[in-house]
Design a protein around this motif. Structure first.
Motif, PDB file in Angstrom:
ATOM      1  N   PRO A  38       0.810  -1.223   0.000  1.00 49.82           N
ATOM      2  CA  PRO A  38       0.000   0.000   0.000  1.00 49.82           C
ATOM      3  C   PRO A  38       0.841   1.271   0.000  1.00 49.82           C
ATOM      4  CG  PRO A  38      -0.923  -1.600   1.527  1.00 49.82           C
ATOM      5  CD  PRO A  38       0.394  -2.159   1.072  1.00 49.82           C
ATOM      6  N   VAL A  39       2.071   1.183   0.493  1.00 51.12           N
ATOM      7  CA  VAL A  39       2.968   2.337   0.501  1.00 51.12           C
ATOM      8  C   VAL A  39       3.876   2.329  -0.723  1.00 51.12           C
ATOM      9  CG1 VAL A  39       4.861   3.490   1.731  1.00 51.12           C
ATOM     10  CG2 VAL A  39       2.954   2.484   3.010  1.00 51.12           C
ATOM     11  N   LEU A  40       4.462   1.160  -1.054  1.00 45.13           N
ATOM     12  CA  LEU A  40       5.531   1.101  -2.052  1.00 45.13           C
ATOM     13  C   LEU A  40       5.068   1.015  -3.499  1.00 45.13           C
ATOM     14  CD1 LEU A  40       8.223  -1.306  -0.529  1.00 45.13           C
ATOM     15  CD2 LEU A  40       8.187   1.178  -0.551  1.00 45.13           C
ATOM     16  N   ASN A  41       4.085   0.174  -3.787  1.00 44.74           N
ATOM     17  CA  ASN A  41       3.716  -0.160  -5.163  1.00 44.74           C
ATOM     18  C   ASN A  41       4.928  -0.715  -5.928  1.00 44.74           C
ATOM     19  OD1 ASN A  41       1.868  -0.371  -7.356  1.00 44.74           O
ATOM     20  ND2 ASN A  41       2.637   1.544  -8.232  1.00 44.74           N
ATOM     21  N   ALA A  42       5.632  -1.642  -5.287  1.00 44.35           N
ATOM     22  CA  ALA A  42       6.832  -2.228  -5.885  1.00 44.35           C
ATOM     23  C   ALA A  42       6.525  -3.413  -6.793  1.00 44.35           C
ATOM     24  CB  ALA A  42       7.798  -2.675  -4.788  1.00 44.35           C
ATOM     25  N   CYS A  43       5.345  -4.000  -6.659  1.00 46.66           N
ATOM     26  CA  CYS A  43       4.996  -5.208  -7.412  1.00 46.66           C
ATOM     27  C   CYS A  43       3.878  -4.926  -8.411  1.00 46.66           C
ATOM     28  CB  CYS A  43       4.549  -6.323  -6.470  1.00 46.66           C
ATOM     29  SG  CYS A  43       5.779  -6.799  -5.247  1.00 46.66           S
ATOM     30  N   ILE A  44       3.985  -5.516  -9.578  1.00 44.08           N
ATOM     31  CA  ILE A  44       2.895  -5.469 -10.554  1.00 44.08           C
ATOM     32  C   ILE A  44       1.999  -6.688 -10.397  1.00 44.08           C
ATOM     33  CG2 ILE A  44       2.358  -5.626 -13.026  1.00 44.08           C
ATOM     34  CD1 ILE A  44       4.741  -3.831 -13.565  1.00 44.08           C
ATOM     35  N   THR A  45       2.605  -7.862 -10.257  1.00 48.48           N
ATOM     36  CA  THR A  45       1.849  -9.103 -10.085  1.00 48.48           C
ATOM     37  C   THR A  45       2.413  -9.862  -8.888  1.00 48.48           C
ATOM     38  OG1 THR A  45       1.513  -9.270 -12.477  1.00 48.48           O
ATOM     39  CG2 THR A  45       1.086 -11.246 -11.178  1.00 48.48           C
ATOM     40  N   VAL A  46       1.564 -10.159  -7.923  1.00 49.44           N
ATOM     41  CA  VAL A  46       1.961 -10.972  -6.766  1.00 49.44           C
ATOM     42  C   VAL A  46       1.467 -12.394  -6.996  1.00 49.44           C
ATOM     43  CG1 VAL A  46       1.808 -11.273  -4.276  1.00 49.44           C
ATOM     44  CG2 VAL A  46       1.844  -8.967  -5.249  1.00 49.44           C
ATOM     45  N   LEU A  47       2.361 -13.369  -6.929  1.00 49.77           N
ATOM     46  CA  LEU A  47       2.039 -14.755  -7.268  1.00 49.77           C
ATOM     47  C   LEU A  47       1.780 -15.561  -6.004  1.00 49.77           C
ATOM     48  CD1 LEU A  47       4.839 -15.171  -9.949  1.00 49.77           C
ATOM     49  CD2 LEU A  47       2.469 -14.517 -10.317  1.00 49.77           C
ATOM     50  N   GLU A  48       0.836 -15.105  -5.208  1.00 48.20           N
ATOM     51  CA  GLU A  48       0.621 -15.697  -3.897  1.00 48.20           C
ATOM     52  C   GLU A  48       0.286 -17.190  -3.979  1.00 48.20           C
ATOM     53  OE1 GLU A  48      -1.917 -14.857   0.197  1.00 48.20           O
ATOM     54  OE2 GLU A  48      -2.219 -13.613  -1.575  1.00 48.20           O
ATOM     55  N   SER A 153      14.840  -0.338 -12.616  1.00 45.57           N
ATOM     56  CA  SER A 153      14.518  -1.500 -11.777  1.00 45.57           C
ATOM     57  C   SER A 153      14.114  -1.076 -10.369  1.00 45.57           C
ATOM     58  CB  SER A 153      15.725  -2.456 -11.709  1.00 45.57           C
ATOM     59  OG  SER A 153      16.153  -2.844 -12.987  1.00 45.57           O
ATOM     60  N   GLY A 154      13.344  -0.005 -10.264  1.00 48.26           N
ATOM     61  CA  GLY A 154      12.996   0.539  -8.957  1.00 48.26           C
ATOM     62  C   GLY A 154      12.127  -0.371  -8.123  1.00 48.26           C
ATOM     63  N   GLY A 155      11.225  -1.116  -8.764  1.00 48.66           N
ATOM     64  CA  GLY A 155      10.380  -2.033  -8.013  1.00 48.66           C
ATOM     65  C   GLY A 155      11.187  -3.146  -7.366  1.00 48.66           C
ATOM     66  N   SER A 156      12.175  -3.667  -8.098  1.00 38.99           N
ATOM     67  CA  SER A 156      13.042  -4.715  -7.546  1.00 38.99           C
ATOM     68  C   SER A 156      13.822  -4.201  -6.345  1.00 38.99           C
ATOM     69  CB  SER A 156      14.012  -5.208  -8.622  1.00 38.99           C
ATOM     70  OG  SER A 156      13.336  -5.910  -9.640  1.00 38.99           O
ATOM     71  N   ALA A 157      14.414  -3.001  -6.472  1.00 36.12           N
ATOM     72  CA  ALA A 157      15.239  -2.453  -5.397  1.00 36.12           C
ATOM     73  C   ALA A 157      14.402  -2.085  -4.179  1.00 36.12           C
ATOM     74  CB  ALA A 157      16.002  -1.231  -5.904  1.00 36.12           C
ATOM     75  N   ALA A 158      13.265  -1.421  -4.398  1.00 33.36           N
ATOM     76  CA  ALA A 158      12.423  -0.990  -3.285  1.00 33.36           C
ATOM     77  C   ALA A 158      11.857  -2.189  -2.532  1.00 33.36           C
ATOM     78  CB  ALA A 158      11.285  -0.105  -3.803  1.00 33.36           C
TER      79      ALA A 158
END
Length: 488
Positions: A38-48, A153-158
């Motif tokens: 909810p804060v980061l938005n680092a992921c596009i798809t979560v493969l839960e 690659s900001g989503g990966s790093a964050a």
């Protein structure tokens, strides 16, 4: 100590000793994703669902073959093809696209026993420096949610810095692994061009793109590199080398007998005071570890930014020509002729930054401008490679800052792309030369309290030696602690 705060090698040791399980590690990372997204938005798809199924399967089978990443949760940048999840490149053009195969590096992760828990956010088609051009919205920096995590690659790093996984794969075209790693306080490694196959990575600029690992420590990065590197016959640019033995890198504890070159062009002007101070402290730490430090010059580096944006944009224009609404990508509705459909599809499917680079690339490749721009830039690229080779003939590695400033506020440079392009000067020279580089945390900025990164650059295919030197330097650098801009 919460599971999600462990390093990859610590988690691996805990699995080997029966202190945790693949399902427990995966559940911890998925819980961390739920708490921080909810804060980061680092992921596009979560493969839960698929991640938990994979972890349970690995747990039931055990690890009789001593797989190097057995049960370890990781994430991958969403330009790497995965047959069990969409590959969108953070673009409306590829919304919902399902690849029929896995990228080479994804195959290697699966073969090594890794659990892929999410696909991470990026600048659209990897074109950007702040992960602000994503069609899925910007990613935030875990140290301050009002600031960018770097890019592309900001989503990966964050996500990595926030504890969403124990390692991540990104891609580095002009610094897109090293710069976000620096701004988020983790380690990022760009291998020598050709050491890691690009098969299954959606291309931005084919002669620059290089997939590489990101992790919390150099040793973790080296472990991931040992899994994904090696020859792949499906990639015409893949070097015919076996997967490397990373043990020498992990065993390196001193810089005694090594010579580091301080590239004066990368330290002259443009650096904020806190970046200059933190990186100078890293140089002193290298000396304390036994390294000799000398000044080095790369005389053609002043042309690197212009050279890079001519060549990379030209390649981007060519690579993205296939996304026309017929062969690939979004097809606009309501158009009644072919040209109108092409125009509307590409106008609607691509964002502003991608369109800007396509236009620039098409221009420099056009008749009458090819010789003046593209061909001249290609010649300068060769001169820059010769500069690097001459410098690395005098020393074992080059040392420099990664970014001239710490993470900037979101939206601060959105309407000033030239400023962002110039910020890449410290990283993109290495991509022009195709050489390896590793970014590691140098400390927190004295004024901002935000991470500062320092990079080491090495000789072609001398990646293990470079990681070894980074491993030794890391031991003398301060630990950053836990990011302060996200839930604990």
């Amino acid at each position: 100590m919460p599971l999600h705060t462990r390093t990859l090698l610590e988690a691996k040791a805990m699995l080997a000793q029966g202190e945790t399980t693949p399902t427990a590690l995966t559940a911890a990372c998925l819980a961390r994703i739920a708490a921080t997204e909810p804060v980061l938005n680092a992921c596009i798809t979560v493969l839960e669902e698929t991640a938990m199924q994979r972890a349970a399967q690995l747990e039931a089978q055990g690890n009789p073959n001593n797989l190097p990443l057995w049960g370890i949760p990781v994430t991958v940048k969403d330009l790497l093809c995965t047959k069990d999840a969409p590959t969108t490149c953070a673009s409306a053009m590829l919304a919902g696209f399902m690849a029929p195969y896995d990228a080479f590096v994804v195959e290697r992760l699966r073969e090594a026993g890794a659990v892929i828990v999410a696909k991470t956010n990026l600048d659209e088609f990897a074109m950007g420096s702040g992960t602000e051009s994503s069609a899925h919205g910007p990613t935030c920096n875990p140290w301050d949610a009002q600031r960018v995590p770097g890019g592309s690659s900001g989503g990966s790093a964050a996500g990595l810095a926030a504890g969403q996984a124990f390692g991540s794969l990104g891609s580095d075209t002009g610094g897109s692994i090293r710069q976000p790693a620096a701004l988020c306080g983790c380690v990022g490694f760009k291998p020598t061009y050709g050491y890691v196959s690009r098969y299954g990575a959606v291309a931005y600029a084919s002669s620059f793109d290089q997939i590489g690992p990101m992790a919390r420590t150099v040793a973790d990065c080296a472990t991931l590199f040992g899994v994904i590197a090696g020859y792949d016959g499906r990639d015409a640019t893949s070097a015919q080398l076996p997967a490397p033995d990373v043990a020498p890198a992990l065993a390196t504890k001193s810089l005694q007998g090594k010579t580091f070159g301080v590239v004066k062009e990368l330290w002259e002007g443009g650096l904020s005071d806190e970046v200059a101070a933190a990186c100078q402290s890293a140089v002193e730490a290298a000396k304390a570890q036994g390294a000799k430090v000398v000044e080095i010059s790369l005389p053609h580096l002043q042309y690197a930014v212009a050279t890079y944006y001519v060549l990379a944009s030209a390649e981007a224009s060519t690579n993205l020509a296939r996304f026309d609404g017929v062969r690939y990508g979004l097809r606009a509705q309501g158009e009644h002729d072919l040209v109108g459909m092409y125009t509307a599809s590409r106008s609607q499917g691509f964002g502003e930054e991608v369109k800007r680079r396509i236009l620039l690339g098409t221009h420099v490749l056009s008749s009458g401008y090819y010789d003046a721009y593209f061909q001249k830039a290609a010649k300068v690229r060769r001169l820059l490679l010769q500069d690097f080779q001459a410098a690395l003939g005098q020393c074992d590695a080059l040392i420099a800052p990664v970014s001239p400033v710490t993470a900037w506020k979101k939206g601060e440079h959105v309407n000033d792309p030239l400023t962002l392009y110039k910020m890449d000067m410290l990283t993109l020279g290495l991509n022009l030369a195709g050489l390896p580089g590793v970014s590691l945390p140098a400390g927190l900025g004295a004024a901002s309290g935000l991470p500062v990164g320092v990079q080491l650059m090495g000789r072609a295919f001398d990646d293990i030696a470079l990681l070894g030197m980074a491993n030794a330097l890391e031991m003398a650098l301060p630990r950053l602690g836990v990011p302060t801009g996200i839930p604990a």
